[in-house]
Scaffold this motif. Structure first.
Motif, PDB file in Angstrom:
ATOM      1  N   VAL A 133      13.737  -0.342  -6.121  1.00  0.00           N
ATOM      2  CA  VAL A 133      13.629  -1.552  -5.301  1.00  0.00           C
ATOM      3  C   VAL A 133      14.534  -1.449  -4.076  1.00  0.00           C
ATOM      4  O   VAL A 133      14.148  -1.836  -2.962  1.00  0.00           O
ATOM      5  CB  VAL A 133      13.969  -2.803  -6.132  1.00  0.00           C
ATOM      6  CG1 VAL A 133      14.034  -4.048  -5.232  1.00  0.00           C
ATOM      7  CG2 VAL A 133      12.940  -3.012  -7.237  1.00  0.00           C
ATOM      8  N   ARG A 134      15.726  -0.922  -4.258  1.00  0.00           N
ATOM      9  CA  ARG A 134      16.631  -0.728  -3.113  1.00  0.00           C
ATOM     10  C   ARG A 134      16.023   0.206  -2.077  1.00  0.00           C
ATOM     11  O   ARG A 134      16.189   0.012  -0.873  1.00  0.00           O
ATOM     12  CB  ARG A 134      17.986  -0.190  -3.593  1.00  0.00           C
ATOM     13  CG  ARG A 134      18.892  -1.257  -4.193  1.00  0.00           C
ATOM     14  CD  ARG A 134      20.149  -0.633  -4.766  1.00  0.00           C
ATOM     15  NE  ARG A 134      20.912   0.104  -3.789  1.00  0.00           N
ATOM     16  CZ  ARG A 134      21.848  -0.415  -2.995  1.00  0.00           C
ATOM     17  NH1 ARG A 134      22.122  -1.710  -3.083  1.00  0.00           N
ATOM     18  NH2 ARG A 134      22.503   0.331  -2.135  1.00  0.00           N
ATOM     19  N   PHE A 135      15.315   1.231  -2.549  1.00  0.00           N
ATOM     20  CA  PHE A 135      14.633   2.138  -1.626  1.00  0.00           C
ATOM     21  C   PHE A 135      13.617   1.359  -0.790  1.00  0.00           C
ATOM     22  O   PHE A 135      13.554   1.511   0.441  1.00  0.00           O
ATOM     23  CB  PHE A 135      13.921   3.254  -2.399  1.00  0.00           C
ATOM     24  CG  PHE A 135      13.061   4.137  -1.530  1.00  0.00           C
ATOM     25  CD1 PHE A 135      13.603   5.253  -0.912  1.00  0.00           C
ATOM     26  CD2 PHE A 135      11.719   3.833  -1.315  1.00  0.00           C
ATOM     27  CE1 PHE A 135      12.813   6.055  -0.091  1.00  0.00           C
ATOM     28  CE2 PHE A 135      10.938   4.618  -0.496  1.00  0.00           C
ATOM     29  CZ  PHE A 135      11.488   5.737   0.108  1.00  0.00           C
ATOM     30  N   ALA A 136      12.816   0.532  -1.447  1.00  0.00           N
ATOM     31  CA  ALA A 136      11.811  -0.243  -0.729  1.00  0.00           C
ATOM     32  C   ALA A 136      12.459  -1.165   0.298  1.00  0.00           C
ATOM     33  O   ALA A 136      11.970  -1.304   1.427  1.00  0.00           O
ATOM     34  CB  ALA A 136      10.972  -1.048  -1.716  1.00  0.00           C
ATOM     35  N   LEU A 137      13.560  -1.787  -0.075  1.00  0.00           N
ATOM     36  CA  LEU A 137      14.257  -2.681   0.841  1.00  0.00           C
ATOM     37  C   LEU A 137      14.822  -1.930   2.037  1.00  0.00           C
ATOM     38  O   LEU A 137      14.662  -2.345   3.187  1.00  0.00           O
ATOM     39  CB  LEU A 137      15.390  -3.408   0.112  1.00  0.00           C
ATOM     40  CG  LEU A 137      14.993  -4.523  -0.846  1.00  0.00           C
ATOM     41  CD1 LEU A 137      16.200  -4.948  -1.673  1.00  0.00           C
ATOM     42  CD2 LEU A 137      14.436  -5.706  -0.075  1.00  0.00           C
ATOM     43  N   SER A 138      15.497  -0.827   1.761  1.00  0.00           N
ATOM     44  CA  SER A 138      16.159  -0.084   2.840  1.00  0.00           C
ATOM     45  C   SER A 138      15.162   0.559   3.794  1.00  0.00           C
ATOM     46  O   SER A 138      15.494   0.838   4.944  1.00  0.00           O
ATOM     47  CB  SER A 138      17.096   0.979   2.255  1.00  0.00           C
ATOM     48  OG  SER A 138      16.371   1.948   1.529  1.00  0.00           O
TER      49      SER A 138
END
Length: 271
Positions: A143-148
């Motif tokens: 999820v952090r990857f998608a956000l960043s």
């Protein structure tokens, strides 16, 4: 940290119309070709071979850059015993041409290499699609990857029990986009609340709407074809795919490994 930044600055910058692959150390590594279903049906193109070779180092992410446009993410293999959609995205990897892409398309066909190697739904005895709200977990990193990376559209692909024969598109609420994707793919749209800690529930908190695609667990190779064509329909409907996309993978160079701890290895690119 300064040394790491200097190495990053020294790396060549990337432009339009290329595919770059990256290995992320999110805590799951494994030889995914130990999965008996995968090894029997696995495609063997230049990009899928990269995934087989480097999943022992972590989660392999392909990035297709086509210039200005939306950021789109397709994922599979969160559960290691749900292989048909993994094969579908491996097939997609080898079919996509960077020149066919508008914006940026991220493809992660084997999110959980350790689970795939063990043909297991669980990670350390826990369902990884219930831990996206736990810092440091595999799906928390996802999820952090998608956000960043400012992902606007996300299709998360699974194989489930009790799924309609045609396959299902699970969302939190009705939408014209999902209805159009259902018409284009033949999948059944279903409004179903996402479980706590799931990718869909956590991503939604941050403003990312995730569609969960499910093919029947016992679908076999026909499930691969259905998921593959649904992924193509998703890319077209998001505006991320030009008409007449090539099925012939280009050749070239490409990889940078980015573990959680600061560490950089030489970058390569695969066109």
């Amino acid at each position: 940290m300064i040394a790491v930044l200097l190495v990053l600055l020294a790396l060549p910058t990337s432009g339009c119309c290329e595919a770059v692959w990256t290995v992320y150390d999110w805590g799951s590594k494994g030889n995914i070709l130990k999965n008996p279903v995968l090894v029997q049906h696995a495609p063997h193109g230049p990009r899928s071979e990269v995934v087989y070779r480097h999943s022992v180092e972590g989660t392999v992410v392909f990035e297709f850059r086509g210039g200005p446009g939306p950021a789109v993410l397709l994922t599979a293999g969160v559960h290691g015993d749900e292989v048909w959609t993994v094969i579908a995205l491996l097939k997609l990897l080898d079919a996509l041409s960077p020149t066919s892409v508008i914006g940026t398309v991220y493809v992660i066909p084997a999110v959980n290499p350790a689970g795939l190697a063990a043909n297991s739904r669980l990670v350390d005895g826990v369902d990884p699609n219930r831990t996206a709200d736990i810092p440091g977990s595999l799906t928390w990193h996802l999820v952090r990857f998608a956000l960043s990376h400012r992902v606007k559209y996300w299709l998360d692909m699974h194989c489930g029990s009790g799924v309609p024969r045609q396959g299902a598109l699970l969302t939190d609420e009705e939408s014209e986009f999902v209805d159009e994707l259902a018409r284009s793919s033949g999948f059944v749209p279903l409004v179903k609340s996402a479980p706590r800690g799931s990718i869909r529930s956590v991503a939604r908190r941050f403003g990312i709407d995730v569609i969960t695609l499910e093919v029947p667990r016992d679908a076999g190779p026909s499930g691969v074809e259905r998921a593959y064509h649904a992924a193509l329909a998703f890319l077209r409907l998001t505006g991320a795919l030009r008409r007449g996309q090539s099925r012939t993978p280009a050749s070239g160079s490409a990889n940078v490994t980015v573990p959680v701890l600061p560490a950089i290895v030489p970058r390569r690119r695969l066109g």
